[in-house]
Design a protein around this motif. Sequence first.
Motif, PDB file in Angstrom:
ATOM      1  N   LYS A  48     -12.489  30.093  90.359  1.00 38.35           N
ATOM      2  CA  LYS A  48     -12.274  28.650  90.384  1.00 38.35           C
ATOM      3  C   LYS A  48     -11.193  28.304  89.376  1.00 38.35           C
ATOM      4  CE  LYS A  48     -14.650  24.215  90.058  1.00 38.35           C
ATOM      5  NZ  LYS A  48     -15.947  23.538  89.812  1.00 38.35           N
ATOM      6  N   MET A  49     -10.122  27.683  89.880  1.00 35.85           N
ATOM      7  CA  MET A  49      -8.975  27.422  89.028  1.00 35.85           C
ATOM      8  C   MET A  49      -9.008  25.989  88.494  1.00 35.85           C
ATOM      9  SD  MET A  49      -8.017  30.392  89.373  1.00 35.85           S
ATOM     10  CE  MET A  49      -6.680  30.237  88.218  1.00 35.85           C
ATOM     11  N   ASP A  50      -8.370  25.799  87.354  1.00 38.70           N
ATOM     12  CA  ASP A  50      -8.312  24.467  86.762  1.00 38.70           C
ATOM     13  C   ASP A  50      -6.975  24.296  86.050  1.00 38.70           C
ATOM     14  OD1 ASP A  50      -9.068  21.945  85.987  1.00 38.70           O
ATOM     15  OD2 ASP A  50     -10.176  22.617  84.224  1.00 38.70           O
ATOM     16  N   PHE A  51      -5.880  24.463  86.813  1.00 36.23           N
ATOM     17  CA  PHE A  51      -4.568  24.236  86.232  1.00 36.23           C
ATOM     18  C   PHE A  51      -4.324  22.731  86.148  1.00 36.23           C
ATOM     19  CE2 PHE A  51      -3.867  28.449  88.290  1.00 36.23           C
ATOM     20  CZ  PHE A  51      -3.675  29.164  87.128  1.00 36.23           C
ATOM     21  N   HIS A  94      -4.752  25.935  97.833  1.00 39.74           N
ATOM     22  CA  HIS A  94      -5.072  24.666  97.181  1.00 39.74           C
ATOM     23  C   HIS A  94      -4.221  24.462  95.935  1.00 39.74           C
ATOM     24  CE1 HIS A  94      -7.416  22.161  94.294  1.00 39.74           C
ATOM     25  NE2 HIS A  94      -7.591  21.410  95.375  1.00 39.74           N
ATOM     26  N   GLU A  95      -4.115  25.490  95.096  1.00 37.29           N
ATOM     27  CA  GLU A  95      -3.368  25.352  93.844  1.00 37.29           C
ATOM     28  C   GLU A  95      -1.887  25.146  94.115  1.00 37.29           C
ATOM     29  OE1 GLU A  95      -4.560  24.991  90.790  1.00 37.29           O
ATOM     30  OE2 GLU A  95      -6.564  25.061  91.665  1.00 37.29           O
ATOM     31  N   HIS A  96      -1.348  25.862  95.107  1.00 36.72           N
ATOM     32  CA  HIS A  96       0.075  25.704  95.401  1.00 36.72           C
ATOM     33  C   HIS A  96       0.352  24.368  96.080  1.00 36.72           C
ATOM     34  CE1 HIS A  96       2.115  29.332  94.043  1.00 36.72           C
ATOM     35  NE2 HIS A  96       0.973  29.950  94.260  1.00 36.72           N
ATOM     36  N   ALA A  97      -0.605  23.842  96.825  1.00 33.01           N
ATOM     37  CA  ALA A  97      -0.432  22.498  97.396  1.00 33.01           C
ATOM     38  C   ALA A  97      -0.322  21.472  96.276  1.00 33.01           C
ATOM     39  CB  ALA A  97      -1.591  22.160  98.329  1.00 33.01           C
ATOM     40  N   GLN A  98      -1.141  21.636  95.226  1.00 34.03           N
ATOM     41  CA  GLN A  98      -1.045  20.736  94.067  1.00 34.03           C
ATOM     42  C   GLN A  98       0.295  20.919  93.352  1.00 34.03           C
ATOM     43  OE1 GLN A  98      -4.665  21.567  91.738  1.00 34.03           O
ATOM     44  NE2 GLN A  98      -5.406  19.575  92.382  1.00 34.03           N
ATOM     45  N   PHE A 152       3.596  26.837  84.186  1.00 32.56           N
ATOM     46  CA  PHE A 152       3.879  27.499  85.455  1.00 32.56           C
ATOM     47  C   PHE A 152       3.716  29.019  85.333  1.00 32.56           C
ATOM     48  CE2 PHE A 152       6.731  23.921  87.322  1.00 32.56           C
ATOM     49  CZ  PHE A 152       5.589  23.286  87.799  1.00 32.56           C
ATOM     50  N   LYS A 153       4.041  29.563  84.168  1.00 31.42           N
ATOM     51  CA  LYS A 153       3.892  31.006  83.966  1.00 31.42           C
ATOM     52  C   LYS A 153       2.434  31.416  84.127  1.00 31.42           C
ATOM     53  CE  LYS A 153       4.843  34.681  80.600  1.00 31.42           C
ATOM     54  NZ  LYS A 153       5.474  34.987  79.286  1.00 31.42           N
ATOM     55  N   GLN A 154       1.526  30.623  83.588  1.00 37.67           N
ATOM     56  CA  GLN A 154       0.098  30.920  83.697  1.00 37.67           C
ATOM     57  C   GLN A 154      -0.329  30.983  85.167  1.00 37.67           C
ATOM     58  OE1 GLN A 154      -2.739  27.756  82.692  1.00 37.67           O
ATOM     59  NE2 GLN A 154      -3.755  29.198  81.304  1.00 37.67           N
ATOM     60  N   MET A 155       0.165  30.027  85.964  1.00 40.98           N
ATOM     61  CA  MET A 155      -0.230  30.001  87.366  1.00 40.98           C
ATOM     62  C   MET A 155       0.337  31.185  88.140  1.00 40.98           C
ATOM     63  SD  MET A 155       0.450  27.373  90.463  1.00 40.98           S
ATOM     64  CE  MET A 155       1.798  28.439  90.923  1.00 40.98           C
ATOM     65  N   ALA A 167      -8.425  39.799  80.648  1.00 49.81           N
ATOM     66  CA  ALA A 167      -8.685  38.764  79.641  1.00 49.81           C
ATOM     67  C   ALA A 167      -8.112  37.424  80.077  1.00 49.81           C
ATOM     68  CB  ALA A 167      -8.098  39.184  78.295  1.00 49.81           C
ATOM     69  N   GLU A 168      -6.940  37.440  80.737  1.00 54.25           N
ATOM     70  CA  GLU A 168      -6.368  36.187  81.233  1.00 54.25           C
ATOM     71  C   GLU A 168      -7.271  35.587  82.309  1.00 54.25           C
ATOM     72  OE1 GLU A 168      -2.285  35.914  82.365  1.00 54.25           O
ATOM     73  OE2 GLU A 168      -1.719  37.543  81.019  1.00 54.25           O
ATOM     74  N   ALA A 169      -7.756  36.436  83.191  1.00 54.17           N
ATOM     75  CA  ALA A 169      -8.560  35.946  84.307  1.00 54.17           C
ATOM     76  C   ALA A 169      -9.903  35.401  83.846  1.00 54.17           C
ATOM     77  CB  ALA A 169      -8.782  37.058  85.319  1.00 54.17           C
ATOM     78  N   GLN A 170     -10.373  35.825  82.679  1.00 55.36           N
ATOM     79  CA  GLN A 170     -11.674  35.383  82.201  1.00 55.36           C
ATOM     80  C   GLN A 170     -11.694  33.877  81.896  1.00 55.36           C
ATOM     81  OE1 GLN A 170     -14.559  37.105  82.070  1.00 55.36           O
ATOM     82  NE2 GLN A 170     -13.359  38.641  83.161  1.00 55.36           N
ATOM     83  N   ALA A 171     -10.531  33.286  81.843  1.00 58.52           N
ATOM     84  CA  ALA A 171     -10.478  31.841  81.616  1.00 58.52           C
ATOM     85  C   ALA A 171     -10.988  31.060  82.823  1.00 58.52           C
ATOM     86  CB  ALA A 171      -9.054  31.401  81.303  1.00 58.52           C
ATOM     87  N   TYR A 172     -11.154  31.766  83.952  1.00 62.83           N
ATOM     88  CA  TYR A 172     -11.572  31.100  85.184  1.00 62.83           C
ATOM     89  C   TYR A 172     -12.852  31.748  85.676  1.00 62.83           C
ATOM     90  CZ  TYR A 172      -6.741  30.068  84.490  1.00 62.83           C
ATOM     91  OH  TYR A 172      -5.566  29.714  83.913  1.00 62.83           O
ATOM     92  N   LYS A 173     -13.771  30.957  86.161  1.00 63.04           N
ATOM     93  CA  LYS A 173     -15.078  31.452  86.554  1.00 63.04           C
ATOM     94  C   LYS A 173     -15.068  31.915  88.011  1.00 63.04           C
ATOM     95  CE  LYS A 173     -17.445  28.151  83.536  1.00 63.04           C
ATOM     96  NZ  LYS A 173     -18.390  27.014  83.484  1.00 63.04           N
ATOM     97  N   PRO A 174     -15.634  33.117  88.307  1.00 64.22           N
ATOM     98  CA  PRO A 174     -15.785  33.517  89.704  1.00 64.22           C
ATOM     99  C   PRO A 174     -16.682  32.516  90.440  1.00 64.22           C
ATOM    100  CG  PRO A 174     -16.108  35.388  88.231  1.00 64.22           C
ATOM    101  CD  PRO A 174     -16.057  34.150  87.376  1.00 64.22           C
ATOM    102  N   VAL A 175     -16.361  32.283  91.727  1.00 64.31           N
ATOM    103  CA  VAL A 175     -17.162  31.357  92.532  1.00 64.31           C
ATOM    104  C   VAL A 175     -17.664  32.068  93.764  1.00 64.31           C
ATOM    105  CG1 VAL A 175     -15.956  29.326  91.709  1.00 64.31           C
ATOM    106  CG2 VAL A 175     -15.071  30.510  93.685  1.00 64.31           C
TER     107      VAL A 175
END
Length: 279
Positions: free
Chosen positions: A17-20, A88-92, A159-162, A271-279
Amino acid sequence: MTTAQEISASIDIPGRKMDFEFELDDIPRHWFADDAFRSTYMNALSCLFPEGERMFMDAVRAHQNKISDPRLLEQIKGFIKQEAIHGHEHAQYNDYLKKWGYPIDRINKIEKAEKVWMKKWVPKSHRLAITCALEHFTAIMAHQVLTDPQATEGMHPQFKQMWRWHAIEETEHKAVAYDVYQQAVGSYWLRVITMINITIMFCLRTTLYQLIFLWKDGELFNPKTWWRGFQFYFLKPGMVRKIWRDYLDYFRRDFHPWDHDNRALLGQWEAEAQAYKPV
């Protein structure tokens, strides 16, 4: 020695689940190293993703009834989750580009109309072959994003994070559509002929959107912009030069995406991916 097929079966594909939260007031128009060419190239790529990801999901789903391997069926679920979130994220992301006067709504209409036409007139086996070809493109480009510091040097942090998150997940699921294709269709000639066609169409479509963005930015006829583009493709970071060999591997009869065994990257960037929770 572990085979590519065994590696493929071992890969977990979680949905995240992303939250950019883009703060556009803080993002310059040319957000990639203050370079109009690089910024508009990445923006053009992003415009292909929302409808493209939907097509990928539909193409894999259309062959799911031919798959009996429970591990691959599980990976298909993860693939669909990831692609849905990517779209969804790229549409945003693309909506944010409207701030700079880019004709995103018109581009979205073109992309949607093309995918509706394809679903009606292009056989499902061909759509799956198209998916495999484009997944190979995204996988080898993702590898550069994750391994070559020059590939993201100067990107705005938001943008780099995404783009790095997207690269991680493209690496995780890079073989799912291919494994489905091999079990459900299996034609070598359809696979490679489709790759030739898609290479041409992918480059043309990306270039068209980028030209529109450069025109809107007043950079279309700037020689310095095109020199920087040449450097980007062939010198530093030399994207085309660096992915060329991996691209050609796709034309081998015995090719498999995990012949390029870069599993270590998944752990390296965990470690970067841990910022987002699996859904």
